[in-house]
Design an enzyme around this catalytic site. Sequence first.
Site, PDB file in Angstrom:
ATOM      1  N   GLU A   1       0.811  -1.216   0.000  1.00 50.74           N
ATOM      2  CA  GLU A   1       0.000   0.000   0.000  1.00 50.74           C
ATOM      3  C   GLU A   1       0.847   1.270   0.000  1.00 50.74           C
ATOM      4  O   GLU A   1       0.721   2.131   0.863  1.00 50.74           O
ATOM      5  CB  GLU A   1      -0.973  -0.026   1.187  1.00 50.74           C
ATOM      6  CG  GLU A   1      -2.005  -1.125   1.014  1.00 50.74           C
ATOM      7  CD  GLU A   1      -2.984  -1.221   2.167  1.00 50.74           C
ATOM      8  OE1 GLU A   1      -4.160  -1.526   1.909  1.00 50.74           O
ATOM      9  OE2 GLU A   1      -2.572  -1.017   3.324  1.00 50.74           O
TER      10      GLU A   1
ATOM     11  N   GLU B   1      -4.632  -9.776  -0.014  1.00 48.15           N
ATOM     12  CA  GLU B   1      -5.502  -9.672   1.153  1.00 48.15           C
ATOM     13  C   GLU B   1      -6.936  -9.900   0.692  1.00 48.15           C
ATOM     14  O   GLU B   1      -7.351  -9.361  -0.344  1.00 48.15           O
ATOM     15  CB  GLU B   1      -5.395  -8.298   1.822  1.00 48.15           C
ATOM     16  CG  GLU B   1      -4.022  -7.988   2.411  1.00 48.15           C
ATOM     17  CD  GLU B   1      -3.931  -6.585   3.016  1.00 48.15           C
ATOM     18  OE1 GLU B   1      -5.003  -6.002   3.298  1.00 48.15           O
ATOM     19  OE2 GLU B   1      -2.811  -6.097   3.198  1.00 48.15           O
TER      20      GLU B   1
END
Length: 1020
Positions: free
Chosen positions: A460, A526
């Site tokens: 991220e 994820e």
Amino acid sequence: MTLDSLGVAETALAGGVFDPSRLADPGYFAEHRRPARSDHRWFRSEAELAAGESGFEQSLNGLWKFHYARNLGAVIPGFEQPGFDTSTWDDIPVPSHIQLQGYDRAQYANVQYPWDGREAVVPGEIPTRFNPVGSYVRRFELERPVEPGERIAVEFAGVESAVALWLNGRYLGFGADSFTPSEFDLTDALVDGENVLAAQVFKWTSGSWLEDQDFYRFSGIFRDVVLRRRPAAHVEDLRVSTTLDDAGAEIAVTFAAVGGAVVGIELEGVGMLDADADGTHRIRLDAPRLWSPEDPHLYRLLVRVEDAEGATSEVIAQPVGVRRFAIEDGMLRLNGRRIVFNGVNRHEFGLQGRVMSREQTEADLRLLKGVGVNAIRTSHYPNNSFFYELADEYGFLVIDELNLETHGVWDEIRYLDAPLDRALPGDRPEWKPVLLDRAASLFERDKNHPSVVMWSCGNESFGGSVIRDVADWFRSVDVRPVHYEGVDWDPRHPETTDVTSRMYTPAAEIEEHLRTHRDKPFILCEYAHSMGNSFGAVEKYVELAYREPLFQGGFIWDFADQAIRMTDRHGVAFFGYGGDGGEAPHDADFSGNGIVFADRSPKPALQEVAALYQPLRLEIDAESVLVESRFLVTSTAGLEAVATLRREGRTLAEASFETDVAAGESGRFPLPVVVPGFPGEYTVDVEFRLRESTRWAAAGHVVARGQTVVRVAGEPAPARRAPRPELVRGTHNLGVRGANFEVLFSTLHGGLASYRYGLTADGGRELLTSMPKPNFWHAPTSNERGWGAPFEDGQWLLASRYARVAGEALKTARVSSDDESVTVGFTYDLPTNPPAACDVDYRVSGDGRIEVTVSMEADASLPDLPEFGMLLTVPADLHRLRWYGDGPEETAVDRRLGARRDVFERDVRTELTPYLRPQESGSRTGVQWASVTDERGWGLRLDSADGMEFSALPWTPFEVENAAHPNELPPIQRTVLRPALMRRGVAGDDSWGARTHAEFRLPRGPLTFRFGLTGVAGTA
């Protein structure tokens, strides 16, 4: 490999003065730090090796003297000098986090930088008003004198976020990567006798901008500190590579040695490795035993090092897993077989924060192995070295992730329209050296672990050329695929990643994407955000992974709740989350997304994980079972197959049978149990169990299971009908009486006011403590809060709490009778917009059974119902719960694949699952009947011919919703029963916007729910 290539000077000597002003310089991340190396250990002899205790190592763990300063301006000058008196300083354990030892505050933040809004700093700059500094001092003596040519270094395996070091007042160096070792040479600063090691640990440096992971923000020396001796003849770095082809495998070993070392390498049980002209040692295996998650076989290389005189200098044992992991034919393959990541993300976090022991880590891996997990992503930083050793031994596929996340900066681009040049590291050249250094530290330490199958460039942090260059560096030194998810958000450099990686993409969108994008394997780094009562509809992802070749699975977010043990003002223990330490900013309970709790006790979701990740898919009917193998190499012949026939919890037959289904194949087998022809409902369970104990589970452990329910048609024996009960009409009440019960309806207040059962001279037992009411509400789950359900659904909360009888109750109560029963009904007006109404009818039979019918037709413009059923309360003494339905753990309509139908027993007082924040929990699906009784057997039985959802808790949904932590729930005063037609599924694609899938919501249109109430007589 040469020593020069490592950048190691044999007499590496630190010096100079530490300059704290450089902490805000992105280019300042290491000073006099030894280069990264392989994580092998070396021993003085094979006897030491066998014992696992190296004479070259001396632990400095334990109590250190400690001083806490809130910022650099408050540190004590000269503390590093040997003569400085630290006797009045505190003692602090090493390893530990200072925030868990009474200093500073533990701070949980997901995306927000911990200083955001408190100090105006830009990337690279550091907070100055509040930036804790810990000064540590440890006195030690060497266990034996320094031998000629020997070098001694100290290794800090993990310091958050940076450390400066002195020995006997002499500055040794600086290191700033929280999660890989910082090692410094001590040799030339050592003195005879007592030595004084001083360390200064900084909470935030420029590198902290790269460490904005979703975790608790700590600081301190949180991993081991070890003195390491290097003999004069020493192997500094070791690299093992394996090459697998159709004819066999080759193991090649290269190393960097010093001091005229003579190295001999033996593959135990096979033979000596031969040295090439370039110094590479090789050996050929004709029929190698390949490493895989199902058979994590490790060969052992024994490296013997001799000095120029032929004396043994050191001995090294290096495990080797022979395997090939690569993208072949467009898919991720292990040893030529397509793999599916049945994975989890795992923060290195336990009851002491990120201070984890080898034993704790091994317990985690045993637990994960036991529920079918085969892959782990080290979110979002390198773990302790022993994690990888254990992953090698237990058989996990590991995505090893670089210590990088800049989510807080990325959000500026996503939500605040900041320009791309704001991205960090983005295209900023000043951040490239530190990231390449972190990549090298990760790679060099972990390169020899067969469990590591992919390198990840971080998490991220958007995209850009710097991360692309990091990926290219990984490829320049290794053949393993490179992973990075941020390309999905910044597609300018698609070559950054070798796989398409996304987060939380719905299964249907993955399938749609792969219709037109067939260039790379697709994984979810994820998915299935397991926050609170969650993990719904995950089977859609797993089914797709075994149907669509390019979708190769994903990694659940995440393994364990990040939570801290705390005690409230009344001395009651609880697990705290963001804000409970008085910190701000924070992200509340967003840290509670594990499939296990912080103490590793299982959440109900773990039952579902085991079902979804089991290696055998079973389809069972009354006579046979179809076994579909998802193993890579294992036959089912090594497992014991057991079939069990039951009727409402009573075992009628159980027998083993033999199977032999090869990996990736299917087979059908007749069952060794026969369903009787008598009318009724039967369950047939098939379990595949370990025949023998393994390192991760005992014999008998269930590896895979399945169940079918068989209903044999026919008329049951007719029950004797009791006479119609007596109806007693009063002015304000209606009584319905039978031989052993009495029911009272209030026409004044509109509802069932009393149900007394087991009539005696004293009037029998009262089973109700309040008037049952229709219920449309449950305490919002974390996922419901995430998409704003309380705002949308709030009128159903009002309807559940404040419904009123339509019209004047004395006039509107409905009363009718037939040959067997009396029926009393009420209509409730609901405070919704537009208005809605709900009917509740109670049909009372002569045997005391009350059949309740709840019906409603809500306007289509009203929001979805959270649930549809009834709420009734009974005495708290009725705490023994027994039911026939799904279990043993809590279930939901979109999370019940891991359940089986059987008769289960629990205690109502422990039925509220202790999520970090109380929410809807304890529900059971497919319930045919349930009873709550006291210690003598008195109580109430509920039943539903069509099956119902049912919960029995000590608190109402309103009390549960009002509590921020389980310890805040009020003292137990009642048992709350909530039979329901259905509750909204718990969802779980994500926890910030993903709603329950449509098929797991209550349907629109007319709703009718029927269930029965019957008193249960116990002993006097």
